[in-house]
Write a protein that holds these residues in place. Structure first.
Motif, PDB file in Angstrom:
ATOM      1  N   ALA A  80     103.728  52.016 111.641  1.00 27.96           N
ATOM      2  CA  ALA A  80     102.746  51.088 111.069  1.00 27.96           C
ATOM      3  C   ALA A  80     101.418  51.289 111.784  1.00 27.96           C
ATOM      4  CB  ALA A  80     103.217  49.644 111.230  1.00 27.96           C
ATOM      5  N   TYR A  81     100.318  51.223 111.011  1.00 25.66           N
ATOM      6  CA  TYR A  81      98.998  51.525 111.576  1.00 25.66           C
ATOM      7  C   TYR A  81      97.979  50.485 111.132  1.00 25.66           C
ATOM      8  CZ  TYR A  81      94.564  54.078 112.237  1.00 25.66           C
ATOM      9  OH  TYR A  81      93.297  54.440 112.590  1.00 25.66           O
ATOM     10  N   ALA A  82      97.178  50.009 112.091  1.00 25.70           N
ATOM     11  CA  ALA A  82      96.093  49.067 111.797  1.00 25.70           C
ATOM     12  C   ALA A  82      94.764  49.761 112.042  1.00 25.70           C
ATOM     13  CB  ALA A  82      96.203  47.824 112.672  1.00 25.70           C
ATOM     14  N   PHE A  83      93.930  49.824 111.008  1.00 25.12           N
ATOM     15  CA  PHE A  83      92.643  50.510 111.084  1.00 25.12           C
ATOM     16  C   PHE A  83      91.680  49.793 112.024  1.00 25.12           C
ATOM     17  CE2 PHE A  83      94.356  51.901 107.067  1.00 25.12           C
ATOM     18  CZ  PHE A  83      93.900  53.193 106.902  1.00 25.12           C
ATOM     19  N   GLN A  84      90.727  50.560 112.569  1.00 23.96           N
ATOM     20  CA  GLN A  84      89.640  49.948 113.334  1.00 23.96           C
ATOM     21  C   GLN A  84      88.757  49.121 112.403  1.00 23.96           C
ATOM     22  OE1 GLN A  84      86.005  52.054 115.219  1.00 23.96           O
ATOM     23  NE2 GLN A  84      87.547  52.084 116.835  1.00 23.96           N
ATOM     24  N   GLN A  85      88.506  49.637 111.194  1.00 27.14           N
ATOM     25  CA  GLN A  85      87.753  48.910 110.170  1.00 27.14           C
ATOM     26  C   GLN A  85      88.699  48.636 109.005  1.00 27.14           C
ATOM     27  OE1 GLN A  85      84.698  47.801 110.586  1.00 27.14           O
ATOM     28  NE2 GLN A  85      84.504  48.795 112.581  1.00 27.14           N
ATOM     29  N   PRO A  86      89.191  47.402 108.842  1.00 26.20           N
ATOM     30  CA  PRO A  86      90.197  47.089 107.824  1.00 26.20           C
ATOM     31  C   PRO A  86      89.720  47.339 106.397  1.00 26.20           C
ATOM     32  CG  PRO A  86      90.006  45.320 109.436  1.00 26.20           C
ATOM     33  CD  PRO A  86      88.847  46.239 109.668  1.00 26.20           C
ATOM     34  N   VAL A  87      90.671  47.672 105.543  1.00 20.73           N
ATOM     35  CA  VAL A  87      90.405  47.857 104.116  1.00 20.73           C
ATOM     36  C   VAL A  87      90.429  46.497 103.431  1.00 20.73           C
ATOM     37  CG1 VAL A  87      91.240  48.970 102.000  1.00 20.73           C
ATOM     38  CG2 VAL A  87      91.490  50.134 104.209  1.00 20.73           C
ATOM     39  N   ARG A  88      89.555  46.279 102.450  1.00 22.86           N
ATOM     40  CA  ARG A  88      89.536  45.030 101.679  1.00 22.86           C
ATOM     41  C   ARG A  88      90.300  45.236 100.370  1.00 22.86           C
ATOM     42  NH1 ARG A  88      85.482  41.809 104.056  1.00 22.86           N
ATOM     43  NH2 ARG A  88      85.027  42.759 106.071  1.00 22.86           N
ATOM     44  N   PHE A  89      90.913  44.166  99.851  1.00 25.81           N
ATOM     45  CA  PHE A  89      91.729  44.257  98.644  1.00 25.81           C
ATOM     46  C   PHE A  89      91.349  43.157  97.653  1.00 25.81           C
ATOM     47  CE2 PHE A  89      94.208  46.057 102.094  1.00 25.81           C
ATOM     48  CZ  PHE A  89      94.690  47.239 101.542  1.00 25.81           C
ATOM     49  N   LYS A  90      90.522  43.491  96.693  1.00 25.77           N
ATOM     50  CA  LYS A  90      90.136  42.517  95.681  1.00 25.77           C
ATOM     51  C   LYS A  90      91.315  42.262  94.739  1.00 25.77           C
ATOM     52  CE  LYS A  90      86.553  41.493  92.273  1.00 25.77           C
ATOM     53  NZ  LYS A  90      85.317  41.981  91.617  1.00 25.77           N
ATOM     54  N   GLY A  91      91.599  40.984  94.482  1.00 24.73           N
ATOM     55  CA  GLY A  91      92.669  40.626  93.561  1.00 24.73           C
ATOM     56  C   GLY A  91      93.997  40.331  94.237  1.00 24.73           C
ATOM     57  N   LEU A  92      94.094  40.597  95.542  1.00 25.94           N
ATOM     58  CA  LEU A  92      95.314  40.293  96.290  1.00 25.94           C
ATOM     59  C   LEU A  92      95.024  39.169  97.276  1.00 25.94           C
ATOM     60  CD1 LEU A  92      96.797  43.803  97.214  1.00 25.94           C
ATOM     61  CD2 LEU A  92      97.681  42.186  95.526  1.00 25.94           C
ATOM     62  N   THR A  93      95.920  38.199  97.334  1.00 29.08           N
ATOM     63  CA  THR A  93      95.759  37.123  98.305  1.00 29.08           C
ATOM     64  C   THR A  93      96.349  37.545  99.646  1.00 29.08           C
ATOM     65  OG1 THR A  93      97.888  36.080  97.810  1.00 29.08           O
ATOM     66  CG2 THR A  93      95.980  35.408  96.466  1.00 29.08           C
ATOM     67  N   VAL A  94      96.048  36.771 100.664  1.00 31.52           N
ATOM     68  CA  VAL A  94      96.604  37.032 101.990  1.00 31.52           C
ATOM     69  C   VAL A  94      98.123  36.937 101.942  1.00 31.52           C
ATOM     70  CG1 VAL A  94      96.721  36.170 104.352  1.00 31.52           C
ATOM     71  CG2 VAL A  94      94.512  36.281 103.175  1.00 31.52           C
ATOM     72  N   ARG A  95      98.645  35.956 101.200  1.00 35.26           N
ATOM     73  CA  ARG A  95     100.103  35.844 101.044  1.00 35.26           C
ATOM     74  C   ARG A  95     100.672  37.116 100.413  1.00 35.26           C
ATOM     75  NH1 ARG A  95     104.107  31.717  99.702  1.00 35.26           N
ATOM     76  NH2 ARG A  95     102.531  30.085  99.470  1.00 35.26           N
ATOM     77  N   ASP A  96      99.983  37.642  99.392  1.00 31.43           N
ATOM     78  CA  ASP A  96     100.433  38.874  98.740  1.00 31.43           C
ATOM     79  C   ASP A  96     100.535  40.019  99.745  1.00 31.43           C
ATOM     80  OD1 ASP A  96     100.484  37.662  96.219  1.00 31.43           O
ATOM     81  OD2 ASP A  96      98.418  38.258  95.760  1.00 31.43           O
ATOM     82  N   LEU A  97      99.490  40.188 100.551  1.00 31.15           N
ATOM     83  CA  LEU A  97      99.460  41.288 101.512  1.00 31.15           C
ATOM     84  C   LEU A  97     100.600  41.194 102.521  1.00 31.15           C
ATOM     85  CD1 LEU A  97      95.716  41.909 102.482  1.00 31.15           C
ATOM     86  CD2 LEU A  97      97.214  43.340 101.103  1.00 31.15           C
ATOM     87  N   LEU A  98     100.812  39.989 103.040  1.00 34.11           N
ATOM     88  CA  LEU A  98     101.867  39.819 104.033  1.00 34.11           C
ATOM     89  C   LEU A  98     103.251  40.025 103.412  1.00 34.11           C
ATOM     90  CD1 LEU A  98     100.455  36.801 106.069  1.00 34.11           C
ATOM     91  CD2 LEU A  98     100.583  39.192 106.776  1.00 34.11           C
ATOM     92  N   SER A  99     103.428  39.570 102.180  1.00 37.72           N
ATOM     93  CA  SER A  99     104.713  39.755 101.497  1.00 37.72           C
ATOM     94  C   SER A  99     104.973  41.234 101.209  1.00 37.72           C
ATOM     95  CB  SER A  99     104.747  38.955 100.194  1.00 37.72           C
ATOM     96  OG  SER A  99     104.741  37.560 100.451  1.00 37.72           O
ATOM     97  N   ILE A 100     103.921  41.957 100.815  1.00 36.57           N
ATOM     98  CA  ILE A 100     104.062  43.399 100.572  1.00 36.57           C
ATOM     99  C   ILE A 100     104.458  44.105 101.867  1.00 36.57           C
ATOM    100  CG2 ILE A 100     102.787  45.519 100.041  1.00 36.57           C
ATOM    101  CD1 ILE A 100     101.130  43.815  98.044  1.00 36.57           C
ATOM    102  N   SER A 101     103.832  43.721 102.961  1.00 36.03           N
ATOM    103  CA  SER A 101     104.142  44.339 104.254  1.00 36.03           C
ATOM    104  C   SER A 101     105.573  44.034 104.684  1.00 36.03           C
ATOM    105  CB  SER A 101     103.168  43.843 105.328  1.00 36.03           C
ATOM    106  OG  SER A 101     101.854  44.239 105.028  1.00 36.03           O
TER     107      SER A 101
END
Length: 239
Positions: A80-101
């Motif tokens: 798993a990798y966390a970028f120095q500059q995070p990518v933004r995701f239009k149309g996805l909620t924070v809950r969506d991102l965490l659930s996908i992960s």
């Protein structure tokens, strides 16, 4: 265990950035890579993650040569990798991102707990879109939370996780790293200049000029870095 053997990488213009990196990241430990700006630290992290393809050398995880593996293959096999500059995701909620992960639908309580680990109030962010409306610091903390949500990941790579994070949230992040350290099945590799992160490391590697110039336990390396910093500050004051 992650092993880097004679890793080399150069830009498209032929500028050599990594000049034969040899490094071992032990299982179940926190290893910090530090060193001067421009020394090759972020480039090395991107080579490990599969964002950059090395021009020479081998990347080995648990006796598997992953040098030619794609980003997806590495992710499926526990990186798993966390970028120095995070990518933004239009149309996805924070809950969506965490659930996908997490690869499953998370409850509100689980999402709030994960966000609290990086210093965010869950009810304020759980249904927010992970887009440009988030500040740099907010986006950074949410991305770190997505990495922490990946319970299948055995090697977690963070590129300067302290960037853009306020002091209070940083304290929460340190606690999250310390909790991960208690899990002997997960390894942490963190690119950082931050003394508080180096102070909880098991091992520290100093990268400069595209090479590992110093590697050892925290007890061996950290005091030498602090002494050098103190000497530099003293020199600046006297000049």
């Amino acid at each position: 265990m992650l092993q880097l053997k004679n890793i080399q990488w150069e830009t498209e213009t032929g500028e050599k950035i990594l000049n034969g990196i040899d490094l071992t990241v032990p299982d179940g430990k926190l290893t910090v890579i530090t060193g001067p700006n421009g020394g090759g630290k972020t480039s090395l992290a991107k080579v490990i993650a599969g964002l950059y393809k090395p021009s020479g050398g081998q990347i080995i995880i648990d006796d598997n040569d992953i040098t030619d593996w794609s980003i997806t293959e590495r992710s499926k096999n526990g990186l798993a990798y966390a970028f120095q500059q995070p990518v933004r995701f239009k149309g996805l909620t924070v809950r969506d991102l965490l659930s996908i992960s997490a690869e499953r639908e998370l409850s509100s309580a689980e999402v709030c707990h994960m966000l609290s680990e990086v210093g965010l109030c869950g009810r304020d962010y759980i249904n927010r879109e992970a887009d440009a409306s988030l500040s740099g610091g907010e986006s950074k903390r949410i991305e770190i939370a997505t990495v922490l949500a990946r319970k299948d990941a055995t090697l977690l790579v963070f590129d300067e996780p302290e960037a853009g994070i306020d002091l209070w949230s940083f304290t929460s992040l340190i606690e999250a790293f310390e909790n991960i350290k208690k899990d002997n099945n997960r390894s942490l590799l963190i690119i950082s200049h931050q003394e508080r992160i180096m102070n909880i490391a098991d091992y520290i590697a100093v990268v400069s000029g595209g090479k590992v110039v110093k590697m050892g336990t925290r007890e061996e390396i950290f005091p030498t870095l602090i002494d050098k910093t103190a000497a530099t500050r003293c020199s600046l004051r006297t000049n």
